[in-house]
Enzyme design. Structure first.
Site, short mmCIF file in Angstrom:
data_model
loop_
_atom_site.label_atom_id
_atom_site.label_comp_id
_atom_site.label_asym_id
_atom_site.label_seq_id
_atom_site.Cartn_x
_atom_site.Cartn_y
_atom_site.Cartn_z
N CYS A 45 42.10 30.48 30.80
CA CYS A 45 40.88 30.20 30.13
C CYS A 45 40.85 30.67 28.77
CB CYS A 45 39.34 30.67 30.69
SG CYS A 45 39.34 29.99 32.61
C1 BEZ Z 1 42.46 32.07 34.70
O1 BEZ Z 1 41.70 31.52 34.07
O2 BEZ Z 1 43.14 32.74 34.17
C2 BEZ Z 1 42.06 31.97 36.18
C3 BEZ Z 1 40.85 31.64 36.61
C4 BEZ Z 1 40.64 32.04 37.83
C5 BEZ Z 1 41.99 31.92 38.74
C6 BEZ Z 1 43.10 32.25 38.22
C7 BEZ Z 1 43.30 32.02 36.83
#
Ligand code: BEZ
Length: 211
Positions: A45
């Site tokens: 994100c």
């Molecule tokens: C991320 O945004 O890195 C992420 C969020 C939830 C699960 C795996 C990755």
């Protein structure tokens, strides 16, 4: 029942990193990309929010406002925004909704319980000026989105709203387009004076009309 293409999207008023935002007011007479994040302080994100901030001029060029959503509280968003600036080299430049009670996430079907009970998946909603849903894409949490693709689809939607054309596989702005089958050859003569290549009666390729 999830929101489907062509549906009027639900309006909402939310707390965001840029104050209180009402969706319909925020969209105004432009378009909007509303997209959700599973959780604050997560690596994928972080890269996505940096990229969308870097693409601000591309969204503005298409009259598209951007709105992110994460189900964590506002104070977490504020701390996370500092990390985004530090690691991605760009400050967050659009509102990020704090949807702690998951009201918006539930209204938009952003939580897929068989994937995760509490976190949102990576949803993307493209909303037009009439507040109608024009595109929705759902990615898993582990896969970062391709925002160039989202811009490409917006280009196609905005083009095909104005002309009786459709865009072929892997089309990019400037490439040739297809005359929609509902247009007869007689009608097409007036609409596409430069002509077309009729590879089949139903497959008529012409120059992009708004170049
Ligand atoms: C991320 O945004 O890195 C992420 C969020 C939830 C699960 C795996 C990755």
């Amino acid at each position: 029942m999830s929101i489907q293409l062509g549906d009027q999207v639900p309006d909402f008023t939310a707390q965001t990193t840029e104050g209180t935002v009402n969706l319909y007011d925020y969209i105004g007479d432009g378009w909007c990309v509303l997209f959700s994040h599973p959780k604050d302080y997560t690596p994928v994100c972080t890269t996505e929010l940096g990229m969308v901030s870097k693409l601000a001029a591309e969204f503005a060029k298409r009259n598209v406002k951007v709105l992110g959503l994460s189900v964590d509280p506002l104070k977490d968003h504020v701390g996370w925004a500092a990390d985004i600036k530090e690691t991605q080299g760009v400050a967050l430049n659009f509102p990020l909704i704090a949807d702690s009670d998951r009201e918006i996430a539930n209204a938009y079907g952003m939580i897929h319980p068989n994937a995760d009970n509490t976190l949102t998946v990576r949803s993307v909603f493209v909303i037009d000026a009439q507040k109608k849903l024009r595109l929705s894409i759902t990615y898993p949490a582990s896969t970062g989105r391709n925002f160039d693709e989202i811009l490409r689809v917006i280009d196609s939607l905005q083009l095909t709203d104005g002309f009786k054309v459709a865009t072929p596989v892997n089309w990019a702005n400037g490439d040739d387009v297809i005359i929609v089958p509902a247009v007869t050859d007689e009608e097409a003569k007036g609409m596409f004076p430069a002509g077309w290549d009729a590879q089949k009666p139903y497959l008529r390729v012409t120059k992009q009309p708004n170049l």
